[in-house]
Motif scaffolding. Structure first.
Motif, short mmCIF file in Angstrom:
data_model
loop_
_atom_site.label_atom_id
_atom_site.label_comp_id
_atom_site.label_asym_id
_atom_site.label_seq_id
_atom_site.Cartn_x
_atom_site.Cartn_y
_atom_site.Cartn_z
N GLY A 104 -21.77 -0.55 35.38
CA GLY A 104 -22.17 -1.65 34.48
C GLY A 104 -23.12 -2.61 35.16
O GLY A 104 -24.15 -3.01 34.61
N LEU A 105 -22.78 -2.94 36.41
CA LEU A 105 -23.62 -3.91 37.16
C LEU A 105 -25.03 -3.36 37.38
O LEU A 105 -26.02 -4.08 37.27
CB LEU A 105 -22.96 -4.19 38.52
CG LEU A 105 -23.48 -5.40 39.29
CD1 LEU A 105 -23.21 -6.69 38.55
CD2 LEU A 105 -22.88 -5.44 40.69
N ALA A 106 -25.09 -2.03 37.62
CA ALA A 106 -26.40 -1.41 37.88
C ALA A 106 -27.29 -1.48 36.65
O ALA A 106 -28.51 -1.60 36.76
CB ALA A 106 -26.21 0.03 38.32
N VAL A 107 -26.66 -1.42 35.48
CA VAL A 107 -27.45 -1.50 34.23
C VAL A 107 -27.90 -2.94 33.99
O VAL A 107 -28.98 -3.19 33.48
CB VAL A 107 -26.60 -0.97 33.04
CG1 VAL A 107 -27.30 -1.25 31.72
CG2 VAL A 107 -26.34 0.52 33.20
N LEU A 108 -27.06 -3.89 34.41
CA LEU A 108 -27.37 -5.31 34.17
C LEU A 108 -28.32 -5.89 35.20
O LEU A 108 -29.28 -6.59 34.86
CB LEU A 108 -26.06 -6.13 34.14
CG LEU A 108 -25.11 -5.83 32.98
CD1 LEU A 108 -23.80 -6.60 33.15
CD2 LEU A 108 -25.79 -6.20 31.65
N ILE A 109 -28.04 -5.59 36.47
CA ILE A 109 -28.85 -6.20 37.53
C ILE A 109 -29.58 -5.10 38.30
O ILE A 109 -28.97 -4.31 39.03
CB ILE A 109 -27.96 -7.00 38.52
CG1 ILE A 109 -27.15 -8.05 37.77
CG2 ILE A 109 -28.84 -7.65 39.60
CD1 ILE A 109 -26.18 -8.82 38.65
N ASN A 110 -30.88 -5.02 38.06
CA ASN A 110 -31.70 -4.03 38.79
C ASN A 110 -33.13 -4.54 38.87
O ASN A 110 -33.48 -5.53 38.24
CB ASN A 110 -31.64 -2.68 38.05
CG ASN A 110 -31.99 -2.86 36.58
OD1 ASN A 110 -33.10 -3.27 36.26
ND2 ASN A 110 -31.02 -2.61 35.70
N TRP A 120 -30.75 4.47 41.35
CA TRP A 120 -30.86 4.02 42.75
C TRP A 120 -29.99 2.78 42.95
O TRP A 120 -29.23 2.67 43.91
CB TRP A 120 -32.32 3.68 43.08
CG TRP A 120 -32.50 3.13 44.48
CD1 TRP A 120 -32.66 3.84 45.62
CD2 TRP A 120 -32.51 1.74 44.86
NE1 TRP A 120 -32.76 2.99 46.70
CE2 TRP A 120 -32.68 1.70 46.27
CE3 TRP A 120 -32.39 0.54 44.16
CZ2 TRP A 120 -32.73 0.50 46.98
CZ3 TRP A 120 -32.43 -0.66 44.87
CH2 TRP A 120 -32.61 -0.67 46.26
N THR A 121 -30.05 1.84 41.98
CA THR A 121 -29.26 0.61 42.05
C THR A 121 -27.77 0.93 42.02
O THR A 121 -26.99 0.39 42.80
CB THR A 121 -29.63 -0.32 40.87
OG1 THR A 121 -31.05 -0.44 40.80
CG2 THR A 121 -29.00 -1.68 41.03
N PHE A 122 -27.40 1.85 41.13
CA PHE A 122 -25.99 2.30 41.06
C PHE A 122 -25.56 2.83 42.42
O PHE A 122 -24.48 2.52 42.93
CB PHE A 122 -25.87 3.38 39.99
CG PHE A 122 -24.55 4.08 39.98
CD1 PHE A 122 -24.43 5.38 40.50
CD2 PHE A 122 -23.41 3.46 39.49
CE1 PHE A 122 -23.20 6.03 40.51
CE2 PHE A 122 -22.18 4.11 39.49
CZ PHE A 122 -22.08 5.40 40.01
N SER A 123 -26.43 3.61 43.05
CA SER A 123 -26.12 4.20 44.35
C SER A 123 -25.93 3.12 45.42
O SER A 123 -25.02 3.19 46.24
CB SER A 123 -27.26 5.14 44.74
OG SER A 123 -27.33 5.28 46.13
#
Lengths: 212, 10
Positions: A104-110, A120-123
């Protein structure tokens, strides 16, 4: 490239090799969290998809291929070849409590709402908490084999050295990536407790056992 | 901001 990143990548590679070698030689994955290793395989897979889209250097490409292949080999050894030695009862961390919020965070903050960038952010976010199942398992079993502590030390050291790499790059190149830096700080902080035990116990020749 | 981000770190 700078000295901090060079040593960091070497330390990361050493950690991955130490673990793979330990499981292969002892033919056992006792005390190793398979869940953490699955998370690391996911971290490398989602981070290194750019292997298909861009070429940076032979070093960059070869290290990515080595990391991905070693992490899948480790997961294979744990869940297939030596699954009889896998300690599922103590490897009970609920990884969904990590993957879902991180996703969820990767979708919101990238940096950019593009698929590869979100992956990449999710990773990056996932890597900062991927060691938790392993640390949790050690707290449940109350001890860790010495070779496992060396693995964890190298793994923790790698991201700690990346923090210095980012200071270096900010100062000399004006480069900084806030997402990687914040996640790297979180990741390194999670090792602090272990670092303390490693330095005060393992380096003095004692076995790492909890409660201290 | 369609920045093509090239991450050069591992």
């Amino acid at each position: 490239m700078n000295i901090f990143r060079g040593i960091a990548d070497f330390s990361h590679l050493a950690a991955i090799i130490i673990l793979l070698h330990k499981i292969w030689k002892s033919r056992s994955c006792a005390g190793i969290s398979g869940k953490s290793q699955i998370l690391f395989a996911i971290v490398f897979t989602t981070r290194y998809l750019d292997l298909l889209t861009s070429f940076i250097s032979l070093y960059n490409t070869s290290m990515k291929v080595i990391y991905i292949s070693c992490s899948y080999a480790t997961v294979y050894l744990i869940y297939m070849k030596f699954r009889a030695t896998y300690d599922g009862n103590h490897d009970s961390f609920r990884v969904e409590f990590l993957v879902v919020p991180v996703g969820g965070l990767a979708v919101l903050i990238n940096h950019d709402f593009a698929l590869l960038e979100i992956l990449w952010t999710f990773s990056i976010y996932l890597e900062s908490v991927a060691i938790l199942p392993q640390l949790f398992m050690i707290s449940k079993t109350g001890e860790a084999e010495t070779i496992t502590t060396h693995y964890l030390f190298c793994l923790g050291l790698y991201r700690a050295l990346y923090l210095f790499n980012w200071i270096w790059r900010f100062y000399f190149e004006g480069f900084f990536d806030m997402i990687a830096i914040v996640a790297g700080l979180v990741q390194t902080v999670l090792y602090c407790d272990f670092f303390y035990l490693y330095v005060t116990k393992v380096l003095k020749g004692k076995k790492l056992s909890l409660p201290a | 901001k369609a920045k093509l981000l090239l991450h050069d770190e591992l």
